[in-house]
Design a protein around this motif. Structure first.
Motif, PDB file in Angstrom:
ATOM      1  N   UNK A   1      45.306  -0.586  18.619  1.00 11.02           N
ATOM      2  CA  UNK A   1      46.495   0.220  18.300  1.00 11.02           C
ATOM      3  C   UNK A   1      46.275   1.684  18.648  1.00 11.02           C
ATOM      4  N   UNK A   2      45.139   2.223  18.206  1.00  6.22           N
ATOM      5  CA  UNK A   2      44.849   3.637  18.455  1.00  6.22           C
ATOM      6  C   UNK A   2      44.746   3.915  19.948  1.00  6.22           C
ATOM      7  N   UNK A   3      44.072   3.030  20.678  1.00  8.22           N
ATOM      8  CA  UNK A   3      43.920   3.225  22.124  1.00  8.22           C
ATOM      9  C   UNK A   3      45.274   3.216  22.830  1.00  8.22           C
ATOM     10  N   UNK A   4      46.129   2.259  22.475  1.00  5.48           N
ATOM     11  CA  UNK A   4      47.444   2.171  23.109  1.00  5.48           C
ATOM     12  C   UNK A   4      48.303   3.386  22.792  1.00  5.48           C
ATOM     13  N   UNK A   5      48.273   3.848  21.545  1.00  3.65           N
ATOM     14  CA  UNK A   5      49.067   5.023  21.167  1.00  3.65           C
ATOM     15  C   UNK A   5      48.607   6.270  21.917  1.00  3.65           C
ATOM     16  N   UNK A   6      47.295   6.448  22.050  1.00  8.93           N
ATOM     17  CA  UNK A   6      46.782   7.611  22.767  1.00  8.93           C
ATOM     18  C   UNK A   6      47.085   7.528  24.259  1.00  8.93           C
ATOM     19  N   UNK A   7      46.986   6.322  24.824  1.00  9.31           N
ATOM     20  CA  UNK A   7      47.261   6.149  26.261  1.00  9.31           C
ATOM     21  C   UNK A   7      48.732   6.437  26.564  1.00  9.31           C
ATOM     22  N   UNK A   8      49.638   5.889  25.754  1.00  8.65           N
ATOM     23  CA  UNK A   8      51.068   6.118  26.007  1.00  8.65           C
ATOM     24  C   UNK A   8      51.430   7.593  25.825  1.00  8.65           C
ATOM     25  N   UNK A   9      50.768   8.273  24.876  1.00  6.55           N
ATOM     26  CA  UNK A   9      51.016   9.706  24.698  1.00  6.55           C
ATOM     27  C   UNK A   9      50.527  10.488  25.912  1.00  6.55           C
ATOM     28  N   UNK A  10      49.361  10.124  26.438  1.00  7.58           N
ATOM     29  CA  UNK A  10      48.833  10.786  27.635  1.00  7.58           C
ATOM     30  C   UNK A  10      49.754  10.558  28.836  1.00  7.58           C
ATOM     31  N   UNK A  11      50.256   9.337  28.985  1.00  7.27           N
ATOM     32  CA  UNK A  11      51.194   9.038  30.071  1.00  7.27           C
ATOM     33  C   UNK A  11      52.465   9.864  29.914  1.00  7.27           C
ATOM     34  N   UNK A  12      52.952   9.967  28.659  1.00  2.86           N
ATOM     35  CA  UNK A  12      54.195  10.699  28.394  1.00  2.86           C
ATOM     36  C   UNK A  12      54.089  12.160  28.810  1.00  2.86           C
ATOM     37  N   UNK A  13      52.998  12.816  28.422  1.00  2.00           N
ATOM     38  CA  UNK A  13      52.894  14.247  28.729  1.00  2.00           C
ATOM     39  C   UNK A  13      52.587  14.467  30.212  1.00  2.00           C
ATOM     40  N   UNK A  68      51.023   8.613  13.897  1.00  2.00           N
ATOM     41  CA  UNK A  68      50.297   9.297  14.976  1.00  2.00           C
ATOM     42  C   UNK A  68      50.950   9.200  16.347  1.00  2.00           C
ATOM     43  N   UNK A  69      51.937   8.306  16.528  1.00  2.00           N
ATOM     44  CA  UNK A  69      52.531   8.150  17.856  1.00  2.00           C
ATOM     45  C   UNK A  69      53.527   9.266  18.124  1.00  2.00           C
ATOM     46  N   UNK A  70      53.199  10.129  19.085  1.00  2.00           N
ATOM     47  CA  UNK A  70      54.002  11.324  19.347  1.00  2.00           C
ATOM     48  C   UNK A  70      54.458  11.397  20.802  1.00  2.00           C
ATOM     49  N   UNK A  71      54.826  10.258  21.386  1.00  2.00           N
ATOM     50  CA  UNK A  71      55.217  10.258  22.799  1.00  2.00           C
ATOM     51  C   UNK A  71      56.404  11.180  23.064  1.00  2.00           C
ATOM     52  N   UNK A  72      57.440  11.092  22.237  1.00  2.00           N
ATOM     53  CA  UNK A  72      58.620  11.939  22.421  1.00  2.00           C
ATOM     54  C   UNK A  72      58.293  13.413  22.280  1.00  2.00           C
ATOM     55  N   UNK A  73      57.472  13.730  21.283  1.00  2.00           N
ATOM     56  CA  UNK A  73      57.054  15.122  21.077  1.00  2.00           C
ATOM     57  C   UNK A  73      56.184  15.599  22.236  1.00  2.00           C
ATOM     58  N   UNK A  74      55.322  14.724  22.753  1.00  2.00           N
ATOM     59  CA  UNK A  74      54.469  15.079  23.893  1.00  2.00           C
ATOM     60  C   UNK A  74      55.307  15.417  25.121  1.00  2.00           C
ATOM     61  N   UNK A  75      56.384  14.671  25.307  1.00  2.00           N
ATOM     62  CA  UNK A  75      57.274  14.953  26.441  1.00  2.00           C
ATOM     63  C   UNK A  75      57.912  16.326  26.280  1.00  2.00           C
ATOM     64  N   UNK A  76      58.381  16.628  25.086  1.00  2.00           N
ATOM     65  CA  UNK A  76      58.951  17.956  24.838  1.00  2.00           C
ATOM     66  C   UNK A  76      57.915  19.052  25.088  1.00  2.00           C
ATOM     67  N   UNK A  77      56.672  18.819  24.671  1.00  2.00           N
ATOM     68  CA  UNK A  77      55.620  19.814  24.860  1.00  2.00           C
ATOM     69  C   UNK A  77      55.339  20.057  26.337  1.00  2.00           C
ATOM     70  N   UNK A  78      55.281  18.980  27.121  1.00  2.00           N
ATOM     71  CA  UNK A  78      55.004  19.124  28.544  1.00  2.00           C
ATOM     72  C   UNK A  78      56.072  19.916  29.262  1.00  2.00           C
ATOM     73  N   UNK A  79      57.348  19.559  29.021  1.00  2.00           N
ATOM     74  CA  UNK A  79      58.455  20.269  29.666  1.00  2.00           C
ATOM     75  C   UNK A  79      58.525  21.712  29.171  1.00  2.00           C
ATOM     76  N   UNK A  80      58.338  21.914  27.857  1.00  2.00           N
ATOM     77  CA  UNK A  80      58.410  23.258  27.286  1.00  2.00           C
ATOM     78  C   UNK A  80      57.306  24.159  27.834  1.00  2.00           C
ATOM     79  N   UNK A  81      56.119  23.600  28.052  1.00  2.00           N
ATOM     80  CA  UNK A  81      55.013  24.386  28.609  1.00  2.00           C
ATOM     81  C   UNK A  81      55.360  24.918  29.996  1.00  2.00           C
ATOM     82  N   UNK A  82      55.870  24.033  30.858  1.00  2.00           N
ATOM     83  CA  UNK A  82      56.256  24.448  32.209  1.00  2.00           C
ATOM     84  C   UNK A  82      57.418  25.435  32.148  1.00  2.00           C
TER      85      UNK A  82
END
Length: 414
Positions: A84-96, A301-315
């Motif tokens: 579970x932890x590995x999948x959540x971290x991987x999907x978050x990394x893919x999202x950002x 801990x799953x923050x895929x949506x938030x990670x996407x916002x962070x990536x776009x907001x950073x740029x």
């Protein structure tokens, strides 16, 4: 939801934060804002949200204890946690990564006129040591009272393991917990009957005050975040689901509709947890021993949506302030946002806290967050729906790998 949006826009024509519409009834004047928007809509919506949150702690604790004590295999608990932890971290990394790539291509910050709408002061983020220590409760009752989900999960797992190892006493107690679980799920079913009214009230109040003029100067930022959220939910998740489990993504997305709409209207993964749990167990066939572990963990801990916002907001902020980010900065953003998603999950305002951490990591002005606060409400609703979809996808993949997925129930039409 649609009716609530329409009613909210009708009220919005005559009601604003500063002004109000009064109807003269002869004896007294009726305030639209006071009676409908701040009265009926506000009270009805908050009662619904509070009722959902009321179920979260008992649902997580009881279902997780039931799931853990029924496993009778500590190695299986370890496998569930690692997968579970590995999948959540991987999907978050893919999202950002996806967010950074799309935002770099679209360049949403080019030509933006700098105008700060409000001030933003970030709350201090917890250190890694504080995160690890904070997972273990010194007082389980206090953790439940405060809704500290990581501490509740840890205590429930330990309690369930102890029950499984306690022989006859554990068996007697497990029978009580399984009965409690049935009662709590019946409470969820009762609340579902009130759901249309609660969603109507939430949407009606939100769209009464929603300021579309705030979106106009940030339209490219807004559309970029929205586009990446849809790509991640409708393309990334289905591909991962098909590749790792062989399950039909169309069936999965169809059965996610109810939970995603709830997440959109409540903007809270925790508040949507009872519906997410019901969806993955009753509609998708995930065994409770798996869903009781993966769903609460994902909501925490799953923050895929938030990670996407962070990536776009950073740029976006880098382009607004004309700051060039190197490839090393992008890698730092990727690592910081992925790892920090575990630690800051239980802190209020998690999205902005994580974004402040990311900005500080790559030398961007934290004050830039004030530029995007005005449009964050609608985006927050959408990214919560994405997060909930990710929680359910991981639950299905882990359940299939553990042979704890009822394929007949998953393939059964709605």
């Amino acid at each position: 939801m649609v009716l609530g949006i329409l009613v909210g826009k009708l009220f919005g024509l005559g009601v604003s934060k500063e002004t109000d519409t009064l109807i003269n009834l002869g004896i007294f004047e009726l305030s639209l804002k006071g009676f409908f928007v701040e009265g009926i809509f506000h009270v009805g919506g908050q009662i619904f949200i509070t009722s959902l949150k009321m179920l979260v702690v008992p649902l997580v604790f009881v279902s997780l204890v039931c799931g853990t004590c029924s496993l009778n295999d500590s190695a299986k608990i370890g496998r569930l946690g690692v997968k579970s932890l590995a999948l959540y971290l991987i999907t978050t990394a893919i999202a950002i990564t996806l967010a950074l790539s799309v935002a770099t291509f679209i360049e949403p910050g080019q030509g933006f006129t700098l105008q700060t709408q409000t001030e933003f002061t970030p709350k201090p983020a917890p250190s890694f040591v504080e995160v690890v220590l904070g997972m273990f409760p010194s007082n389980p009752i206090d953790a439940m009272a405060k809704g500290n989900m990581l501490q509740i999960i840890v205590f429930a797992i330990l309690f369930g393991i102890a029950m499984a190892l306690s022989g006859k006493a554990g068996e007697r107690l497990s029978a009580l917990f399984f009965d409690l679980n049935e009662v709590i799920m019946k409470l969820v079913a009762i609340l579902m009957n009130l759901a249309p009214y609660g969603v109507f009230f939430l949407m009606a109040k939100l769209f009464t005050y929603l300021d579309y003029l705030a979106i106009e100067p940030l339209i490219w930022y807004f559309l970029t975040v929205l586009a990446v959220l849809f790509i991640h939910a409708l393309i990334t998740y289905p591909l991962i689901l098909k590749f790792l489990s062989g399950l039909n993504p169309v069936i999965f997305l169809t059965k996610m509709k109810e939970a995603a709409l709830f997440a959109f209207s409540t903007s809270s993964s925790n508040a949507t947890m009872p519906i997410t749990m019901r969806t993955v167990t009753e509609k998708m066939g995930v065994n409770n021993s798996v869903s009781s572990f993966t769903v609460p963990l994902g909501a925490t801990i799953n923050m895929d949506g938030t990670a996407i916002m962070q990536g776009v907001a950073t740029v976006f902020i880098a382009q607004v302030f004309a700051i060039d980010l190197s490839m090393a900065d992008y890698v730092a953003v990727l690592l910081t946002a992925t790892l920090a998603s575990i630690g800051a999950a239980g802190v209020p305002g998690v999205g902005l806290i994580l974004l402040a951490m990311v900005f500080q990591q790559v030398g961007l002005p934290v004050e830039g967050i004030a530029l995007i606060i005005g449009v964050d409400r609608l985006l927050d609703m959408t990214r919560t729906a994405v997060n909930v979809t990710g929680d359910s996808m991981v639950s299905c993949i882990v359940a299939k790998s553990e042979k704890e997925l009822d394929m007949a129930k998953f393939n059964k039409p709605m």
